[in-house]
Design a protein around this motif. Structure first.
Motif, mmCIF file in Angstrom:
data_model
loop_
_atom_site.group_PDB
_atom_site.id
_atom_site.type_symbol
_atom_site.label_atom_id
_atom_site.label_comp_id
_atom_site.label_asym_id
_atom_site.label_seq_id
_atom_site.Cartn_x
_atom_site.Cartn_y
_atom_site.Cartn_z
ATOM 1 N N ALA A 204 20.571 4.829 3.039
ATOM 2 C CA ALA A 204 20.768 3.406 3.316
ATOM 3 C C ALA A 204 19.471 2.719 3.724
ATOM 4 C CB ALA A 204 21.814 3.226 4.414
ATOM 5 N N ALA A 205 18.433 3.489 4.051
ATOM 6 C CA ALA A 205 17.191 2.904 4.550
ATOM 7 C C ALA A 205 16.324 2.365 3.417
ATOM 8 C CB ALA A 205 16.403 3.945 5.349
ATOM 9 N N HIS A 206 15.560 1.333 3.700
ATOM 10 C CA HIS A 206 14.644 0.782 2.701
ATOM 11 C C HIS A 206 13.592 1.798 2.304
ATOM 12 C CE1 HIS A 206 15.418 -3.781 3.583
ATOM 13 N NE2 HIS A 206 16.455 -3.147 3.080
ATOM 14 N N SER A 207 13.301 2.732 3.190
ATOM 15 C CA SER A 207 12.256 3.718 2.931
ATOM 16 C C SER A 207 12.777 4.915 2.142
ATOM 17 C CB SER A 207 11.677 4.200 4.264
ATOM 18 O OG SER A 207 12.720 4.573 5.149
ATOM 19 N N ASN B 62 5.527 -10.189 9.382
ATOM 20 C CA ASN B 62 5.596 -8.800 8.920
ATOM 21 C C ASN B 62 4.313 -8.068 9.295
ATOM 22 O OD1 ASN B 62 6.967 -6.671 7.510
ATOM 23 N ND2 ASN B 62 5.474 -6.927 5.870
ATOM 24 N N GLY B 63 4.449 -6.908 9.942
ATOM 25 C CA GLY B 63 3.288 -6.114 10.315
ATOM 26 C C GLY B 63 2.696 -6.460 11.670
ATOM 27 N N ARG C 51 6.641 -3.419 -0.363
ATOM 28 C CA ARG C 51 7.542 -4.112 0.553
ATOM 29 C C ARG C 51 7.708 -3.387 1.885
ATOM 30 N NH1 ARG C 51 14.006 -3.884 -0.149
ATOM 31 N NH2 ARG C 51 14.630 -5.738 0.988
ATOM 32 N N ASN C 52 7.905 -2.065 1.841
ATOM 33 C CA ASN C 52 8.257 -1.346 3.069
ATOM 34 C C ASN C 52 7.088 -0.585 3.704
ATOM 35 O OD1 ASN C 52 7.865 1.063 1.672
ATOM 36 N ND2 ASN C 52 10.020 1.302 1.171
ATOM 37 N N ALA C 53 5.860 -0.916 3.298
ATOM 38 C CA ALA C 53 4.684 -0.182 3.764
ATOM 39 C C ALA C 53 4.596 -0.113 5.294
ATOM 40 C CB ALA C 53 3.415 -0.825 3.204
ATOM 41 N N VAL C 54 5.029 -1.167 5.975
ATOM 42 C CA VAL C 54 4.935 -1.202 7.437
ATOM 43 C C VAL C 54 5.702 -0.051 8.083
ATOM 44 C CG1 VAL C 54 5.515 -2.550 9.496
ATOM 45 C CG2 VAL C 54 4.626 -3.692 7.464
ATOM 46 N N LEU C 55 6.796 0.349 7.435
ATOM 47 C CA LEU C 55 7.624 1.411 8.003
ATOM 48 C C LEU C 55 6.883 2.740 8.079
ATOM 49 C CD1 LEU C 55 11.036 0.689 6.234
ATOM 50 C CD2 LEU C 55 10.311 0.059 8.535
ATOM 51 N N PHE C 56 5.902 2.914 7.202
ATOM 52 C CA PHE C 56 5.148 4.168 7.169
ATOM 53 C C PHE C 56 3.901 4.090 8.038
ATOM 54 C CE2 PHE C 56 7.810 4.171 3.485
ATOM 55 C CZ PHE C 56 8.192 5.493 3.309
ATOM 56 N N GLY C 57 3.623 2.917 8.588
ATOM 57 C CA GLY C 57 2.456 2.737 9.445
ATOM 58 C C GLY C 57 2.751 3.176 10.875
ATOM 59 N N PRO C 58 1.870 2.802 11.808
ATOM 60 C CA PRO C 58 2.050 3.184 13.217
ATOM 61 C C PRO C 58 3.296 2.537 13.821
ATOM 62 C CG PRO C 58 0.202 1.660 12.941
ATOM 63 C CD PRO C 58 0.645 2.059 11.575
ATOM 64 N N PRO C 59 3.869 3.151 14.861
ATOM 65 C CA PRO C 59 5.086 2.636 15.484
ATOM 66 C C PRO C 59 4.821 1.366 16.292
ATOM 67 C CG PRO C 59 4.258 4.540 16.689
ATOM 68 C CD PRO C 59 3.424 4.420 15.451
ATOM 69 N N GLY C 60 5.905 0.638 16.587
ATOM 70 C CA GLY C 60 5.773 -0.554 17.421
ATOM 71 C C GLY C 60 5.317 -1.780 16.667
ATOM 72 N N HIS C 61 5.524 -1.785 15.344
ATOM 73 C CA HIS C 61 5.168 -2.955 14.546
ATOM 74 C C HIS C 61 6.429 -3.597 13.966
ATOM 75 C CE1 HIS C 61 0.675 -2.612 14.201
ATOM 76 N NE2 HIS C 61 0.995 -1.494 14.826
ATOM 77 N N CYS D 297 9.391 2.815 13.910
ATOM 78 C CA CYS D 297 9.448 3.947 14.835
ATOM 79 C C CYS D 297 8.716 5.136 14.235
ATOM 80 C CB CYS D 297 10.891 4.376 15.091
ATOM 81 S SG CYS D 297 11.933 3.094 15.739
ATOM 82 N N GLU D 298 8.730 6.260 14.977
ATOM 83 C CA GLU D 298 8.132 7.514 14.525
ATOM 84 C C GLU D 298 6.617 7.363 14.413
ATOM 85 O OE1 GLU D 298 10.058 10.104 14.215
ATOM 86 O OE2 GLU D 298 11.823 9.730 12.967
ATOM 87 N N PRO D 299 5.899 8.510 14.521
ATOM 88 C CA PRO D 299 4.439 8.480 14.389
ATOM 89 C C PRO D 299 4.014 7.954 13.021
ATOM 90 C CG PRO D 299 5.185 10.602 15.232
ATOM 91 C CD PRO D 299 6.409 9.846 14.832
ATOM 92 N N GLU D 300 2.764 7.527 12.912
ATOM 93 C CA GLU D 300 2.243 7.013 11.655
ATOM 94 C C GLU D 300 2.416 8.036 10.537
ATOM 95 O OE1 GLU D 300 -1.629 5.426 11.991
ATOM 96 O OE2 GLU D 300 -1.667 4.722 9.907
ATOM 97 N N GLY D 301 2.800 7.554 9.340
ATOM 98 C CA GLY D 301 3.014 8.451 8.213
ATOM 99 C C GLY D 301 4.483 8.785 8.019
ATOM 100 N N GLN D 302 5.277 8.571 9.066
ATOM 101 C CA GLN D 302 6.699 8.862 8.992
ATOM 102 C C GLN D 302 7.479 7.547 9.089
ATOM 103 O OE1 GLN D 302 9.405 11.773 11.413
ATOM 104 N NE2 GLN D 302 7.317 12.529 11.529
ATOM 105 N N ALA D 303 8.371 7.315 8.136
ATOM 106 C CA ALA D 303 9.159 6.081 8.160
ATOM 107 C C ALA D 303 10.268 6.172 9.200
ATOM 108 C CB ALA D 303 9.741 5.801 6.788
#
Length: 199
Positions: A52-55, A146-147, A62-72, A89-95
DNA sequence: GGAATGATAGTCT
DNA sequence: GACTATCATTCCG
């Protein structure tokens, strides 16, 4: 005293972050004004094993932010007319992210009503109870938000902890999705009148 | 009070 | 060309 949440707070699995976001204060600075509301309803979306997730289909523009650092902030446009805000959420690299679905408005109610196209006397329940409404009430759009880094004290968008703790949290299935409908990843403050849908 | 419906545009196949 | 993490309105009971 209310303090801004740390990067470490967001660097965890979405369901843990989602539960802990309930009762926190979302603050939006708009041309010197302060619009704020207490978060009363959220949904968790996972990077892996969550169709169900965009990632789910991997990283795209579109969803690049989800794979970036948390708290964005991850803001997207949906159904041709609505915006929705998420927190990565999750550390950078993890959606992984948490969708903010409803607020109990605290300050700046008149401005929120104006942004929503409602009269100042309209019920405060109409202001931000629902993900599309929430974005409209706070004037959040993808192009400018966004971001955004939510930890940055200069940011237009921040989340604070004022010590409030919800008495009772309820988990239910998520809303508006076609896949993985059964998982109870929607969290809300039980009994709060500002959740988007009565249960 | 609840179910059905249409509006509307960005993103991916 | 299909699909969508929605909302407000319109119907019906």
């Amino acid at each position: 005293m209310a303090h801004t949440l740390t990067r470490a707070f967001y660097s965890r699995p979405p369901d843990a972050v989602a539960r802990d976001l309930l009762g926190k204060i979302l603050e939006r600075r708009l041309r010197g004004q302060r619009l704020s509301g207490r978060i009363v309803e959220v949904e968790a979306y996972f990077g892996r094993d969550d169709p169900a997730a965009h990632s789910a289909a991997g990283k795209t523009a579109r969803n690049a932010v989800l794979f970036g650092p948390p708290g964005h902030a991850y803001v997207y446009f949906i159904y041709g007319m609505h915006s929705c805000v998420n927190v990565s959420c999750e550390p950078e690299g993890q959606a992984g992210c948490v969708l903010l679905r409803a607020l109990e408005p605290l300050t700046g109610l008149e401005t929120m009503a104006r942004l929503r196209g409602l009269s100042a006397s309209a019920s405060s329940r109409m202001l931000a109870s629902g993900p599309g409404r929430l974005c409209q009430a706070l004037g959040i759009v993808r192009a400018t938000h966004n971001g955004l880094d939510l930890i940055d004290p200069e940011s237009q968008l921040q989340i604070r902890d004022d010590g409030f703790r919800p008495e009772s949290i309820k988990a239910t299935p998520r809303i508006g999705i076609r896949k993985a409908v059964e998982h109870p990843h929607r969290f809300l403050i039980e009994g709060n009148a500002f959740v988007s849908k009565a249960l």
